[in-house]
Design an enzyme around this catalytic site. Sequence first.
Site, short mmCIF file in Angstrom:
data_model
loop_
_atom_site.label_atom_id
_atom_site.label_comp_id
_atom_site.label_asym_id
_atom_site.label_seq_id
_atom_site.Cartn_x
_atom_site.Cartn_y
_atom_site.Cartn_z
N THR A 2 44.85 42.34 33.86
CA THR A 2 44.46 40.81 34.29
C THR A 2 43.79 39.75 32.98
OG1 THR A 2 42.66 41.67 35.83
CG2 THR A 2 42.10 39.94 34.98
N GLU A 52 33.21 42.01 31.63
CA GLU A 52 34.26 41.47 32.21
C GLU A 52 35.38 40.22 30.97
OE1 GLU A 52 35.00 43.52 34.71
OE2 GLU A 52 35.26 41.48 35.87
N1 HSE Z 1 39.36 36.08 40.02
C1 HSE Z 1 40.26 37.46 39.06
C2 HSE Z 1 41.48 36.81 39.16
C3 HSE Z 1 39.50 38.78 39.34
O1 HSE Z 1 41.97 36.47 40.06
O2 HSE Z 1 41.75 36.65 37.32
C4 HSE Z 1 40.28 39.74 37.88
O3 HSE Z 1 40.00 40.39 38.12
#
Ligand code: HSE
Length: 313
Positions: free
Chosen positions: A186, A133
Amino acid sequence: MTNINKISVFAPATVSNLNCGFDVLGFALDAPGDTVDIELTNSGRLELVAITGDGGLLPVEPERNTATAVVRMFFDRLGTHHGARVWLHKGMPLNSGLGSSAASAVAALVAVNNLTGHPMRKEELLLLAMEGERLACGSAHADNVAPCLYGGLVLIRSYDPLEVIQLPVPEPLYSMVVHPHVHIPTREARAALPAEIPLKTAISQWANLAGFVSACYTNDKALLGRSMTDLVAEPVRSPRIPFFDAMKAEALNKDALAFGISGSGPTVFALFENKPQAEQCAMAINKFLLKNNLNNEYYISRVNEQGPKILNQ
Ligand code: HSE
């Protein structure tokens, strides 16, 4: 004993944050998901043989692709001189908020762990998947990789040291997720978040998170719904999701227990007590978006308790 050197593993999409648990809550879906095939070799080399379903968007260099990068970390951690040939089949959209990078990493790690005789425990695989990640979006959050790897509904109680708690899944519970075809990386969605939140907001948010956990143990779905409010990410992220307010109104009008952004979006999700309601809501939102010239697809799923699945070996 036969020596198996090739395996195919499916790992599911995940819905994370769940409104009241930014970076600490997530659950696994039945579908969609990614499939990774791995063949173990003695070459010491890591080869990304093919990627399908990504529209040519993912990096093909093994050290930059999440699926192969975590396999490299796995070998390095073990200190072995194995090599591997890897095929990645993307079954879900990239940058969708459905834990796409998490599914690739988890499928690859479960595959290579199986092929090498299970040298690592799940907790160790999770740490490697989190590094995947970090590579994909700059942050080693666990709220997609943990439910993807463990299955079910999980709470990350602590990041340092890492502590993952599996929560009981309220029953019956059906989710619908709708993925509108807009692109929200993201990394960008995280950069948009405030570095700090007011104490008043924090109080409401941790009260809701406690309400959520209590609802899981008592199977109180009204409390579950009430607790799933997002005062942290939704206010800054929802404006980038077209028709967010209209979709939310539609879902709540169709008796959704809760509605919100799946992970960092643009996918949205809603929870229902029965499947027809979830289907009707998804179809209504799908039609509404199409009428507004926004392509999208949707999925209906229970919480997937199994997590990754070995397809063949
Ligand atoms: N918790 C993370 C976000 C998940 O909201 O940025 C992203 O995949």
